[in-house]
Design a protein around this motif. Structure first.
Motif, short mmCIF file in Angstrom:
data_model
loop_
_atom_site.label_atom_id
_atom_site.label_comp_id
_atom_site.label_asym_id
_atom_site.label_seq_id
_atom_site.Cartn_x
_atom_site.Cartn_y
_atom_site.Cartn_z
N LEU A 95 0.83 -1.21 0.00
CA LEU A 95 0.00 0.00 0.00
C LEU A 95 0.86 1.26 0.00
CD1 LEU A 95 -2.95 -0.70 2.46
CD2 LEU A 95 -3.10 -0.07 0.05
N GLU A 96 1.89 1.25 0.82
CA GLU A 96 2.77 2.42 0.88
C GLU A 96 3.47 2.65 -0.46
OE1 GLU A 96 5.21 1.69 4.31
OE2 GLU A 96 3.65 2.38 5.68
N GLU A 97 3.88 1.55 -1.12
CA GLU A 97 4.52 1.68 -2.43
C GLU A 97 3.55 2.25 -3.46
OE1 GLU A 97 7.14 -1.02 -5.55
OE2 GLU A 97 6.33 -1.96 -3.75
N LEU A 98 2.30 1.76 -3.44
CA LEU A 98 1.29 2.28 -4.36
C LEU A 98 0.99 3.76 -4.08
CD1 LEU A 98 -1.14 -0.77 -4.47
CD2 LEU A 98 0.30 0.05 -6.34
N MET A 99 0.91 4.13 -2.80
CA MET A 99 0.63 5.53 -2.45
C MET A 99 1.78 6.44 -2.83
SD MET A 99 -2.45 5.75 -1.54
CE MET A 99 -2.35 7.50 -1.15
N ARG A 100 3.02 5.96 -2.67
CA ARG A 100 4.17 6.77 -3.10
C ARG A 100 4.08 7.03 -4.61
NH1 ARG A 100 6.99 3.93 0.72
NH2 ARG A 100 7.60 2.31 -0.75
N SER A 101 3.78 5.99 -5.37
CA SER A 101 3.69 6.18 -6.82
C SER A 101 2.49 7.06 -7.16
CB SER A 101 3.63 4.84 -7.56
OG SER A 101 2.41 4.17 -7.38
N ALA A 102 1.40 6.94 -6.40
CA ALA A 102 0.21 7.77 -6.65
C ALA A 102 0.53 9.25 -6.49
CB ALA A 102 -0.92 7.38 -5.69
N ASN A 103 1.44 9.56 -5.60
CA ASN A 103 1.79 10.95 -5.33
C ASN A 103 2.95 11.44 -6.20
OD1 ASN A 103 -0.21 11.41 -3.36
ND2 ASN A 103 1.01 10.28 -1.88
N SER A 104 3.40 10.62 -7.14
CA SER A 104 4.48 11.03 -8.03
C SER A 104 3.89 11.53 -9.35
CB SER A 104 5.42 9.84 -8.31
OG SER A 104 4.78 8.92 -9.16
N THR A 105 4.72 12.14 -10.17
CA THR A 105 4.25 12.64 -11.47
C THR A 105 3.88 11.50 -12.41
OG1 THR A 105 6.52 12.76 -12.28
CG2 THR A 105 5.57 14.78 -11.34
N GLY A 106 4.38 10.30 -12.17
CA GLY A 106 4.06 9.15 -13.01
C GLY A 106 2.75 8.47 -12.66
N GLY A 107 2.12 8.86 -11.56
CA GLY A 107 0.87 8.26 -11.15
C GLY A 107 1.07 6.87 -10.55
N ILE A 108 -0.05 6.19 -10.30
CA ILE A 108 0.00 4.87 -9.68
C ILE A 108 0.56 3.87 -10.69
CG2 ILE A 108 -1.34 2.95 -8.72
CD1 ILE A 108 -3.36 5.00 -7.72
N GLN A 109 1.61 3.20 -10.29
CA GLN A 109 2.18 2.11 -11.08
C GLN A 109 1.76 0.82 -10.40
OE1 GLN A 109 4.05 2.70 -13.93
NE2 GLN A 109 3.53 4.84 -13.56
N LEU A 110 0.90 0.04 -11.05
CA LEU A 110 0.44 -1.21 -10.46
C LEU A 110 1.57 -2.22 -10.58
CD1 LEU A 110 -1.70 -2.81 -9.07
CD2 LEU A 110 -2.78 -3.24 -11.27
N VAL A 111 2.33 -2.33 -9.50
CA VAL A 111 3.49 -3.21 -9.47
C VAL A 111 3.13 -4.46 -8.68
CG1 VAL A 111 5.15 -1.32 -9.67
CG2 VAL A 111 4.39 -2.05 -7.41
N PRO A 112 3.83 -5.56 -8.94
CA PRO A 112 3.56 -6.79 -8.19
C PRO A 112 3.88 -6.62 -6.71
CG PRO A 112 4.96 -7.25 -10.09
CD PRO A 112 4.85 -5.76 -9.96
#
Length: 130
Positions: free
Chosen positions: A79-96
Motif C-alpha cells: 500500500l505504501e509503495e502504491l501511495m508513493r507512486s500515486a503521489n508522483s508525477t508518473g501516477g500509480i504504477q500497479l506493481v507486483p
C-alpha cells in the motif's frame, strides 16, 4: 479475478482480487482528495505485449468488483509503495506485491500488531474513511 470498471466504458479491466483491493485504497484516497492522476500497468501474459495507462478524475465514475466475498488482509508495504507512486508525477504504477518470506524479528516483550491502519496511510485524519 476482480474487475475494475472505469467511466462508461463497457470494457472491464481484469485485476487480481488481492491487487485490486490494494489499488482500490490508493485510487479512492486520491479521488476523495479531489486529485486527478494516472494508473498504469503491464499487460498480462495472455494479452498482447505492452502496457496501459488511464487518466482518473474525481468526476469519472469507477467501480470495483471482487470475485471473493471476503476482503484480503492488506500488505502495508505494498500500500505504501502504491501511495508513493500515486503521489508522483508518473501516477500509480500497479506493481507486483513483494513478499518478505524471511523471519520477522519481534522482541518477546512487544505485542504483535497485524493489519493496516488505512487512516494512518492516507493521513486524512478522519475515522472510518478507509
Amino acid at each position: 479475478m476482480g474487475t475494475f470498471y472505469y467511466g462508461d466504458s463497457g470494457t472491464p479491466i481484469g485485476i487480481d482480487d488481492r491487487a485490486l483491493a490494494h489499488v482500490k485504497i490508493a485510487i479512492t484516497t486520491k479521488l476523495r482528495r479531489g486529485e486527478s492522476f494516472t494508473l498504469s500497468w503491464r499487460h498480462a501474459d495472455d494479452q498482447p505485449r505492452g502496457r496501459t495507462t488511464i487518466w482518473l478524475h474525481p468526476s469519472i465514475p469507477v467501480r470495483f468488483v471482487f470475485d471473493e466475498p471476503e476482503a484480503p488482509e492488506l500488505n502495508r508495504d505494498w500500500l505504501e509503495e502504491l501511495m508513493r507512486s500515486a503521489n508522483s508525477t508518473g501516477g500509480i504504477q500497479l506493481v507486483p506485491e513483494h513478499l518478505d518470506t524471511g523471519p520477522i524479528p519481534v522482541p518477546a516483550d512487544q505485542p504483535v500488531q497485524i493489519g493496516v491502519d488505512v487512516q494512518e496511510i492516507t493521513g486524512d485524519g478522519r475515522p472510518g474513511n478507509g
